[in-house]
Scaffold this motif. Structure first.
Motif, short mmCIF file in Angstrom:
data_model
loop_
_atom_site.label_atom_id
_atom_site.label_comp_id
_atom_site.label_asym_id
_atom_site.label_seq_id
_atom_site.Cartn_x
_atom_site.Cartn_y
_atom_site.Cartn_z
N ASP A 1 12.25 11.74 -3.59
CA ASP A 1 11.33 10.92 -4.38
C ASP A 1 10.21 10.48 -3.43
N ALA A 2 8.98 10.94 -3.70
CA ALA A 2 7.86 10.69 -2.78
C ALA A 2 7.57 9.20 -2.64
N ARG A 3 7.64 8.46 -3.74
CA ARG A 3 7.34 7.02 -3.65
C ARG A 3 8.38 6.28 -2.82
N VAL A 4 9.64 6.62 -3.01
CA VAL A 4 10.70 5.99 -2.21
C VAL A 4 10.49 6.31 -0.74
N ALA A 5 10.17 7.59 -0.45
CA ALA A 5 9.95 8.00 0.93
C ALA A 5 8.80 7.21 1.55
N ALA A 6 7.69 7.08 0.81
CA ALA A 6 6.53 6.36 1.33
C ALA A 6 6.84 4.89 1.55
N THR A 7 7.59 4.29 0.62
CA THR A 7 7.92 2.86 0.75
C THR A 7 8.80 2.60 1.96
N ILE A 8 9.77 3.47 2.19
CA ILE A 8 10.60 3.34 3.39
C ILE A 8 9.73 3.43 4.64
N GLY A 9 8.77 4.33 4.61
CA GLY A 9 7.85 4.45 5.74
C GLY A 9 7.05 3.17 5.94
N GLY A 10 6.59 2.58 4.84
CA GLY A 10 5.83 1.33 4.93
C GLY A 10 6.65 0.20 5.52
N ILE A 11 7.91 0.12 5.14
CA ILE A 11 8.79 -0.92 5.68
C ILE A 11 8.99 -0.75 7.19
N ALA A 12 9.16 0.49 7.63
CA ALA A 12 9.32 0.76 9.06
C ALA A 12 8.07 0.35 9.83
N ILE A 13 6.89 0.64 9.27
CA ILE A 13 5.64 0.24 9.91
C ILE A 13 5.56 -1.27 10.00
N ALA A 14 5.95 -1.96 8.92
CA ALA A 14 5.90 -3.42 8.89
C ALA A 14 6.78 -4.04 9.97
N ILE A 15 7.93 -3.45 10.21
CA ILE A 15 8.83 -3.96 11.25
C ILE A 15 8.17 -3.82 12.63
N GLY B 1 0.82 -1.21 0.00
CA GLY B 1 0.00 0.00 0.00
C GLY B 1 0.85 1.26 0.00
N ALA B 2 1.93 1.24 0.77
CA ALA B 2 2.83 2.40 0.82
C ALA B 2 3.46 2.66 -0.54
N PHE B 3 3.88 1.58 -1.21
CA PHE B 3 4.55 1.72 -2.51
C PHE B 3 3.58 2.24 -3.57
N ILE B 4 2.34 1.74 -3.56
CA ILE B 4 1.39 2.10 -4.62
C ILE B 4 0.75 3.46 -4.37
N GLY B 5 0.31 3.71 -3.14
CA GLY B 5 -0.46 4.93 -2.91
C GLY B 5 0.00 5.82 -1.79
N GLY B 6 1.09 5.48 -1.13
CA GLY B 6 1.52 6.26 0.03
C GLY B 6 2.00 7.65 -0.29
N ALA B 7 2.50 7.85 -1.50
CA ALA B 7 3.06 9.17 -1.85
C ALA B 7 2.00 10.26 -1.92
N ASN B 8 0.73 9.86 -2.07
CA ASN B 8 -0.33 10.85 -2.25
C ASN B 8 -0.51 11.76 -1.04
N ASN B 9 -0.22 11.24 0.16
CA ASN B 9 -0.44 12.01 1.38
C ASN B 9 0.80 12.78 1.85
N ASN C 1 -2.36 5.20 3.75
CA ASN C 1 -2.73 6.33 4.59
C ASN C 1 -1.60 6.78 5.52
N SER C 2 -0.92 5.84 6.16
CA SER C 2 -0.04 6.18 7.28
C SER C 2 1.44 6.26 6.95
N SER C 3 1.86 5.72 5.83
CA SER C 3 3.30 5.71 5.52
C SER C 3 3.86 7.12 5.37
N ALA C 4 3.01 8.06 4.94
CA ALA C 4 3.46 9.45 4.79
C ALA C 4 3.93 10.04 6.10
N ASN C 5 3.34 9.58 7.19
CA ASN C 5 3.69 10.15 8.50
C ASN C 5 5.08 9.74 8.97
N VAL C 6 5.65 8.73 8.34
CA VAL C 6 6.93 8.19 8.80
C VAL C 6 8.10 8.95 8.19
#
Length: 358
Positions: A239-253, A50-58, A213-218
């Motif tokens: 890069d917004a998508r890279v930033a969001a994906t990193i956030g998603g990985i941190a949430i997953a951990i 979800g972070a990779f596909i749509g996280g950059a929007n927020n 929704n939440s990866s942007a906050n990270v």
């Protein structure tokens, strides 16, 4: 040095993951339909997707509020630093401020999670940003107010609209199910398997919505488009998508390591609900996050949505089914978490004013 400061954001993501895992599978685990280990694996995978596909929007919305509150460098500040040959100093200061905000918010969320309160990481980050801005930003400036007040109003309004909307959707779904579907559905062969499959799909959808929704906050505070817009190579994330994906990985951990305490609180302590009620709660939460995110245009709290949905489901069985003592404590935590994060950030801003130039 700057990349080391990114760990503050990753800590925020970890804290968010320990808290928000409950929102996707809390009811499924508490009602023993899905095993905890299965739940966290699904959440971890779908949050990253979800972070990779749509996280950059927020990310832009969080970054906009951060810029107007003197956390992220504005384009004019970057241009001025180019003229003065102080780009590296500005870049470092931006990274340090982001680390401070995330540390204040992350500590707040971690303590609340330890106390079993499913608080809003969104609200904690926003509180920390505003706390910093109240010290450094000129709130008397009409241009600053024009940006900050509508954004603050949106975030504050979600305290009511988000759980209320989820509660209404959940109440309607559960009420209609009990009235028209429950008797026929429960008589089906392989009922238990159908419920489990439904939970898995609903939880996967909810996990995906958490990622978008939440990866942007990270990592939003490390995403500074002003550097890239001015042609300055930056060690910050541009890069917004890279930033969001990193956030998603941190949430997953965070989901995989320390999410069970809050998951059991959300799933079983707020209201007495059945297995099917729990399934509909997850659907109501995910729908609310998607609808509110589109309508408000900002990241909303999945924690507030799932708590509201659980209360809504419980109310279909009567007021006695809702444990209002637990709900009251959670509501207090919703208000106190951004307040505490904001006070921490304000305190740090005061202590660092000589470095950041009050």
């Amino acid at each position: 040095m700057i990349y080391l400061l990114l760990f503050a954001g990753l800590f925020m993501g970890w804290s968010l993951g320990t808290n928000d895992a409950a929102n996707a599978f809390g009811t499924a685990v508490a009602t023993r339909v899905v095993k905890y280990r299965t739940a966290v694996i699904i959440i971890a995978i779908l949050v990253v997707v979800g972070a990779f596909i749509g996280g950059a929007n927020n990310i832009d919305k969080v970054a906009e509020l951060s810029t107007s509150n003197e956390v992220i460098a504005s384009e004019s500040q970057v241009l001025e630093s180019i003229e003065n040959n102080t780009v590296e100093i500005l870049r470092l200061k931006s990274a340090i401020k982001a680390a401070i905000i995330f540390t204040c918010a992350g500590l707040t969320v971690f303590v609340m999670s330890y106390l079993k309160f499913p608080v809003s990481a969104n609200q904690s980050i926003t509180g920390a940003i505003i706390g910093w801005g109240l010290f450094y930003a000129d709130y008397k400036d009409p241009q600053i107010l024009a940006i900050n007040l509508p954004q603050i109003g949106k975030f504050a309004s979600t305290w009511i609209l988000n759980p209320l909307g989820a509660g209404i959707i959940s109440f309607i779904l559960v009420f209609l199910f009990h009235k028209f579907i429950e008797d026929k559905f429960s008589s089906l062969s392989h009922y238990d398997k159908i419920v489990k499959i439904g939970y898995l799909f609903a939880g996967a959808f909810a996990s995906y919505s958490i990622g978008t929704n939440s990866s942007a906050n990270v990592t939003a505070l490390y995403y500074d488009a002003a550097f890239s817009k001015t042609g300055v190579a930056a060690n910050l994330l541009t890069d917004a998508r890279v930033a969001a994906t990193i956030g998603g990985i941190a949430i997953a951990i965070g989901v995989l390591t320390y999410s069970k305490r809050v998951m059991m609180t959300v799933g079983g302590s707020i209201a007495d609900i059945s297995q099917m009620d729990g399934f509909l709660v997850i659907i109501a939460m995910a729908l609310t996050v998607v609808i509110m995110g589109k309508w408000m245009g900002i990241p909303v709290s999945t924690s507030q949505a799932v708590v509201g949905a659980v209360v809504g489901a419980g109310l279909t069985r009567g007021v006695h089914s809702v444990h209002f003592g637990v709900f009251k404590n959670i509501a207090i935590a919703w208000v106190s978490s951004p307040t505490v994060a904001g006070l921490l950030a304000y305190g740090v801003a005061f202590l660092t004013q000589n470095y950041f130039g009050k």
